[in-house]
Design an enzyme around this catalytic site. Structure first.
Site, PDB file in Angstrom:
ATOM      1  CB  THR A  57      -1.017  -0.148   1.249  1.00  0.00           C
ATOM      2  OG1 THR A  57      -1.489   1.208   1.314  1.00  0.00           O
ATOM      3  CG2 THR A  57      -0.275  -0.379   2.447  1.00  0.00           C
ATOM      4  CG  ASP A  58      -1.178   4.830  -1.096  1.00  0.00           C
ATOM      5  OD1 ASP A  58      -1.698   4.218  -0.048  1.00  0.00           O
ATOM      6  OD2 ASP A  58      -1.768   5.756  -1.551  1.00  0.00           O
ATOM      7  CD  GLU A  59      -3.367   3.434   4.433  1.00  0.00           C
ATOM      8  OE1 GLU A  59      -3.092   3.360   5.493  1.00  0.00           O
ATOM      9  OE2 GLU A  59      -4.402   3.440   3.984  1.00  0.00           O
ATOM     10  CE1 TYR A 116      -3.460  -2.552   5.923  1.00  0.00           C
ATOM     11  CE2 TYR A 116      -3.136  -0.271   5.269  1.00  0.00           C
ATOM     12  CZ  TYR A 116      -3.419  -1.562   4.905  1.00  0.00           C
ATOM     13  OH  TYR A 116      -3.210  -1.824   3.792  1.00  0.00           O
ATOM     14  CE  LYS A 169      -0.512  -4.530   2.766  1.00  0.00           C
ATOM     15  NZ  LYS A 169      -0.912  -5.875   2.537  1.00  0.00           N
ATOM     16  CB  VAL A 178     -17.071  13.967   7.197  1.00  0.00           C
ATOM     17  CG1 VAL A 178     -15.700  14.420   6.501  1.00  0.00           C
ATOM     18  CG2 VAL A 178     -18.046  13.384   6.059  1.00  0.00           C
TER      19      VAL A 178
END
Ligand code: NAD
Ligand code: TDX
Length: 352
Positions: free
Chosen positions: A134-136, A159, A163, A215
């Site tokens: 992931t880009d995270e 998370y 990763k 939101v």
């Protein structure tokens, strides 16, 4: 014929990958290992029921005995590891399972692949391990710049830390043993079969049911949205043509603030359902996510130049296809939002 061990393919991206691959390749063998956690759903795979090219095995990627048995039974050419705990909010309240599955599970898959593919310093030819990342792992951007493959890893959430750790083990197996690997790092996916804990399906479901739309923060966090089928195509292209030991970023200058996404869904559903109860009054700004990354943005130059991949689906087209799918699959949504989902939702949003 190529044989793939694909993991976590009863989930969102993995199930889309199964459809993509079976559609593309007439002769292929997919062995799908999935634990069926809350996010894994065999209903996602209904369309391939009875297709002998897809074999489903319920089990844990951390289970050494089971994974070794699968390697002994099938001559895998590829491992494509999708299996993960994937939701940032859950990782904030319960990080341990993220370490277990995302780190320990990946290392177990690497070890089992190495035990079978590697003998006296030599790797069997034509094998590859692809890690879906992931880009995270790159952390968060300010107003300018993009994540490149050379951007240092700087994860913030439990998370993304898990990763990033898995990515490092994958690279360690390449650097130490010469294992044939690739890592893909993609941005936020959207499309059919996504579990409604993630922004887009959660909002579609809430709007339809006139529920408040939570939101986080000021709604101005930015994500770089990628239609899931385009992501599946990229993974296949990397498996086929990616240079060994390389990382490929997958995304496509498709950045939107969260509030834009929410308002788009409201407008679409208002018009499509002709429902006056659907309006921006449903929006509710709530407490921000802890450690909320401000902006993600991928520079996809490498995968474009080396493999010719680009995101084919503009957001305006992808979001309509996605909403169409959710409207046509109300039963799917009602199944996944019963039971444990309700408990999760109440707990997650109670103090917001
Ligand atoms: P998902 O949560 O929808 O699906 C995950 C799947 O993995 C489920 O079917 C689950 O049952 C299975 N699984 C979980 N733990 C397992 C274990 N221990 N053993 C075997 N199976 C297990 O996730 P997703 O959104 O489809 O993401 C797939 C992969 O892509 C993940 O590795 C994720 O980190 C990565 N990714 C996702 C996104 C996104 O926007 N969704 C973006 C970038 C990267
Ligand atoms: O209720 C919500 N309200 C809200 O404002 C939810 C669920 C999310 N958000 C915000 C948080 C994020 O800025 O929307 C944005 C997207 O949130 P998620 O859908 O939870 O995705 P994100 O945290 O960006 O992570 C996703 O993309 C990268 C996937 O879940 C990861 O698996 C992937 O690695």
């Amino acid at each position: 014929m190529k044989t793939y061990l694909i993991t976590g393919c009863a989930g969102f991206i993995g199930s889309n990958f199964v459809y993509y691959m079976l559609n593309k390749y007439k002769e292929i063998q997919l062995v799908n290992l999935d634990k069926l956690t809350y996010a894994g759903n065999l209903e996602n795979l209904k369309g391939v029921e009875g297709d002998p090219r897809h074999i489903f095995v319920q089990g844990d990627i951390c289970d050494k005995e089971l994974v070794s048995k699968l390697f002994a039974e099938y001559d895998f050419d590829y491992v494509i590891n999708f299996a993960a705990e994937s939701h940032v909010d859950r990782s904030i309240s319960n990080p341990e399972i993220f370490v277990q599955t995302n780190v320990m599970g990946t290392v177990n898959l690497l070890q089992c692949a190495k035990n079978t593919w590697y003998n006296e310093g030599t790797w069997k030819t034509g094998k590859k391990f692809v890690q879906v990342s992931t880009d995270e792992v790159y952390g968060s951007l300010g107003d300018e710049g993009y994540f490149m493959e050379t951007t240092p890893l700087c994860p913030h959430s439990p998370y993304s830390s898990s990763k990033a750790s898995a990515d490092m083990f994958v690279m360690a197996f390449h650097d130490t043993y010469g294992m044939p690997v690739n890592i893909t790092r993609c941005s936020n996916n959207y499309g059919p079969y996504q579990f409604p804990e993630k922004l887009i399906p959660l909002m579609i479901n809430n709007v339809k049911n006139h529920k408040k739309l939570p939101v986080y923060g000021d709604g101005m966090n930015v994500r770089d949205w990628l239609y899931v089928e385009d992501h599946c195509k990229a993974i296949d292209m990397v498996a086929e043509g990616g240079r060994l030991g390389e990382v490929y970023n997958v995304g496509g200058h498709n950045e939107r603030p969260n509030i834009f996404i929410v308002k788009t869904i409201i407008a679409q559903l208002h018009d499509r359902l002709q429902d006056e109860g659907i309006s921006e009054d449903l929006i509710q700004y709530v407490a921000d996510r802890l450690g909320h990354d401000r902006r993600y943005g991928i520079d996809p130059t490498k995968i474009k130049e080396e493999l010719g991949w680009y995101p084919e689906t503009p957001f305006e087209v992808g979001i309509v296809k996605t909403i169409d799918w959710y409207l046509a699959n109300e039963e799917w949504m009602s199944h996944v939002t019963s039971g444990n989902y309700l408990k999760y939702y109440e707990e997650m949003y109670k103090n917001k």
